[in-house]
Enzyme design. Structure first.
Site, PDB file in Angstrom:
ATOM      1  N   SER A 120       0.816  -1.208   0.000  1.00 21.71           N
ATOM      2  CA  SER A 120       0.000   0.000   0.000  1.00 21.71           C
ATOM      3  C   SER A 120       0.862   1.277   0.000  1.00 21.71           C
ATOM      4  O   SER A 120       1.637   1.483  -0.944  1.00 21.71           O
ATOM      5  CB  SER A 120      -0.915  -0.076   1.217  1.00 21.71           C
ATOM      6  OG  SER A 120      -2.056   0.676   1.046  1.00 21.71           O
TER       7      SER A 120
ATOM      8  N   LYS B 157      -0.733  -3.989  -3.355  1.00 23.41           N
ATOM      9  CA  LYS B 157      -2.060  -3.446  -3.047  1.00 23.41           C
ATOM     10  C   LYS B 157      -2.158  -2.068  -3.684  1.00 23.41           C
ATOM     11  O   LYS B 157      -1.478  -1.131  -3.278  1.00 23.41           O
ATOM     12  CB  LYS B 157      -2.270  -3.345  -1.542  1.00 23.41           C
ATOM     13  CG  LYS B 157      -3.592  -2.673  -1.162  1.00 23.41           C
ATOM     14  CD  LYS B 157      -3.874  -2.781   0.319  1.00 23.41           C
ATOM     15  CE  LYS B 157      -5.202  -2.158   0.691  1.00 23.41           C
ATOM     16  NZ  LYS B 157      -5.196  -0.697   0.715  1.00 23.41           N
TER      17      LYS B 157
ATOM     18  N   GLN C 272      -9.022   2.809   0.266  1.00 21.83           N
ATOM     19  CA  GLN C 272     -10.319   2.588   0.915  1.00 21.83           C
ATOM     20  C   GLN C 272     -10.744   3.781   1.754  1.00 21.83           C
ATOM     21  O   GLN C 272      -9.918   4.601   2.145  1.00 21.83           O
ATOM     22  CB  GLN C 272     -10.258   1.360   1.850  1.00 21.83           C
ATOM     23  CG  GLN C 272     -10.269   0.035   1.139  1.00 21.83           C
ATOM     24  CD  GLN C 272      -9.000  -0.241   0.403  1.00 21.83           C
ATOM     25  OE1 GLN C 272      -7.922   0.078   0.880  1.00 21.83           O
ATOM     26  NE2 GLN C 272      -9.102  -0.795  -0.792  1.00 21.83           N
TER      27      GLN C 272
END
Lengths: 498, 498
Positions: free
Chosen positions: B328, B353, B357
């Site tokens: 991420s 990733k 979100q």
């Protein structure tokens, strides 16, 4: 049981489908024997709509749901997802997901949702008379799991086993698919090839198994007369309980009795179950009115018991053969023969499915298959997720449980590998003692490989290459098919006349 | 991006929670630097209700859903299940299931539902300042999977590894639980014990690992000055991107620069990500306005690019250290430093990733965490489920990747076992050559065990019992902790001054 009439219509609706689906027990509690064929006809007509409820009945049915807080939350969540998710979202998929999600909360692998497309393909597949690989499957811990390969099917010939988990079909993952979507990927026209990637308990690397699809035999009863110490032993094998099964069974039994049978083995090994009426019909032939043949418990804990009307048991001994692939209706048969009839159960512990499902059409072509009842043994035991223990436990020889071996690099002296362990078990089963079966390729194993290679007309290298591996597998499959090696059957016959 | 104002309020609502959750990137696209602290304050207040929509706005929001066919079907299915399922069904559970089911159709492990209870416990846990085991987890293929253990945490000390799948917590299966329910079972008060059953890729039997929960360190930046060939190399390790991270980073950087640093290694190994703003702040320090530092793509395919305002790069060389636990925000850093800055990436391929979100409160205490955006690298690549390849690949020594061994029966000469292979790798890492590492306990392995036993003051048996196994593990953990053995760090430092 207190079913309102409208429910009866609703629940009878898919009897035809119920019969065909095979992996669960159809419900025909609502009538006695004579009424059943009638119900089946009604069912055919009702199958295309949400029962035969009037508009008023439907309203009443849905009344207490309308405008509820519950639905508002679902509505709100649906809105949030539709408007914000990083990708476009298909409304219909969300609805299907919601229905599936509600079923998931039940934590019951046998309560499943079949969407329109799945149902259409499912019906088509049924009409094209079961062309496929011939394995009954179930969803276990979110994995598509083999319950049992059907006798004489490609699945059996390729060596698929109970509890094998299917990971991929033709290279594509079935992860996340529901059972029926997965099954549709596996099924296909006769003569076409399909490759399954299998995760087998105790085997680290996935196995790749190629099958050629075929017509799946619809016969469910096979009978034979054997001679044991000069006595005539009838054997009836039931491969599943479908619409014709009890008729076929009675016919086979009559024939064996007419030929002077002195004892009977009922073989439900690898039988994944089927229609509840069939197994009851069969049990009523053997058991008396002393004890219930099976009990059914509904959601309110109310129990209804089903009895045979006979007052006398058969005058010949009976044993039941079962194994880890015997599920559902097979387990009703085994449990009942044991607890109500006192007959021996020979083999290994059964699968453990103690619930009864029904398909409920949703009116738009989709269907919810829902668990409605538990069935209990004559003594009131619930065998769900436990299975039934045999009274006489017998496993097959170790090589029955060996796995296909994919040889890339030849295996040789001093190698250590799980595959070596498998090969050692095969060699042992073929009478060539490898010294050990723990996966270390010892000098003893090398000698055993050489013995086998001599016997099989291969070049005698002591190494297991693709050719030797393939021949070993062929030889093992031949041994497994040889009736003389069926230790469980031998035991069942022995026990019969003890 | 065209966000209506009400959405901004809605989406900002849980910034505090966002920061705390750690496993995903908070969204603060909507303001420039100055406005962000403001937003964070607003967020705190808005957190308890469904955004700050008026009744009218809510109506509008839900309008196109009301009375739709879609909801009717969900209603109907809910009725069928409630009235027919073999057990009593809890209404609320069905609703939660429906919401979860809708999210499941997205096939996105990062879009998850957290029900009221989960959120309450989650908030409590946050307030009690992260007492737990200190591992970032994610749902991968329906399994609770370790992304990375946090530096200095019980999880790291016990040897948990990226991609470990957690099967059971204190003997209870987490199968079927969602990520947050599972996490709540793992978390607990400092000093309490928890035993995890772990499925590790490449290991057949599940491992049982006991941990003592502790305060999880909230510091996220560690810095150090090393000397390489007489040159001063700064090392800044970032363990996650939380609210203070960029401030801490700038402080550390200033200090190192003040002390005459001649090169910098940024270490994001095992860093599972965190807040998007933090990583951007850090990148803006190093990169110029030539290329975007990161791009963000919304659901309509609209791309917004973020730039640094700098015109000059730092005058010292930089390398980034990453591994399979870098996810991420760590991957944004790595990709950007490489594509926009031309800096080397040392280590192994990152996690993969590539989505962003946001937590959206549902108004009743429950929350939907939903994927809203993709982030793309400066050159427009989407690394989701692919990861980023290092420019200089270096693995740690083999014994870094050994697994804890549970010894029940002592392992000895001529045994064949996966555990033996693990022990052989440990022995090799400790400088005692076992001859082979394939799991066959040879004479050479026996000699190596004896060597180790002599060194560790154990009775010299040549067999590996529980005590010898435990001592081996301790010795290995010590080696892993020894900075001299950190081959990846050494390489990063070497590359720096080449």
């Amino acid at each position: 049981m207190n079913w309102k009439p409208r429910y009866i219509a609703l629940l009878m609706a898919l009897a035809v489908l119920v019969g065909a689906a095979g992996s669960y027990i159809g419900i025909e509690y609502f009538g006695s024997g004579e009424q059943q064929s009638q119900s089946a006809q009604v069912a055919d007509k009702g199958a295309e709509n949400f029962g035969s409820l009037s508009a008023d009945e439907q309203k009443e049915f849905l009344k207490d749901m309308a405008g509820s807080e519950d639905l508002k939350k679902i509505e709100q969540a649906m809105g949030v997802i539709k408007k914000n998710y990083v990708e476009e979202v298909d409304d219909k998929k969300l609805v299907e997901g919601a229905v599936q999600g509600m079923l998931d909360t039940l934590e019951d692998p046998y309560s499943v949702y079949m969407d329109q497309e799945t149902m259409e393909q499912f019906n088509e597949t049924i009409e094209s008379s079961f062309e496929g690989i011939g394995a009954e499957v179930s969803m276990v811990n979110d994995k598509v799991t083999i319950v049992a390969p059907i006798k004489g099917s490609p699945a059996e010939e390729a060596g698929l086993k109970p509890n094998d988990q299917i990971l991929k079909v033709d290279g594509k993952s079935v992860e996340g698919l529901d059972l029926y979507d997965a099954v549709l990927k596996i099924r296909g026209e006769k003569g076409t090839e399909v490759t399954l990637e299998i995760d087998r308990p105790g085997v680290t690397d996935p196995l790749s198994i190629k099958l050629v699809r075929d017509d799946i035999p619809l016969e469910t009863v096979y009978s034979d007369m054997k001679t044991v110490d000069g006595k005539k032993a009838g054997v009836i094998e039931i491969t599943s309980f479908s619409e014709q099964t009890s008729d076929e069974f009675h016919e086979a039994l009559q024939k064996l009795e007419g030929n002077g049978m002195e004892g009977l083995v009922i073989d439900v090994r690898g039988n994944p179950g089927g229609l509840f009426t069939d197994v009851k019909d069969i049990l009523k032939e053997f058991l008396t009115d002393d004890k219930p043949i099976v009990q059914v418990e509904d959601r309110n804990g109310e129990i209804s018991k089903e009895y045979s009307s006979k007052s006398k048991k058969k005058d010949y001994p009976i044993t039941v053969l079962m194994d880890e692939g015997s599920a559902s209706a097979s387990e009703i048969l085994a449990a009942s023969m044991q607890e109500a009839g006192g007959y021996d159960l020979v083999g290994t512990k059964s699968f453990g499915k103690g619930t009864v499902q029904q398909a409920i059409p949703m009116g738009d072509g989709s269907t919810i298959k829902l668990t409605l009842f538990k069935w209990l043994t004559p003594d009131g035991n619930w065998i769900h997720e436990k299975g039934i223990k045999p009274t006489v436990e017998v496993k097959q020889p170790a090589y029955f449980y060996t796995n296909p071996v994919e040889i890339k690099e030849p295996l040789k002296y001093n190698d250590t590998d799980e595959k070596v362990g498998n090969i050692q078990k095969m060699l042992k089963g073929l009478g060539h003692d490898p010294g050990r079966t723990d996966g270390y390729f010892s000098k003893g194993t090398e000698a055993a490989v050489k013995d086998f290679q001599k016997e099989a007309d291969l070049s005698v290298t002591g190494e297991v290459d693709e050719e030797t591996g393939g021949k070993l597998e062929e030889a093992i499959i031949e041994e497994v098919r040889n009736e003389d090696n069926d230790k469980q059957m031998q035991k069942a016959l022995d026990v019969l006349f003890q």
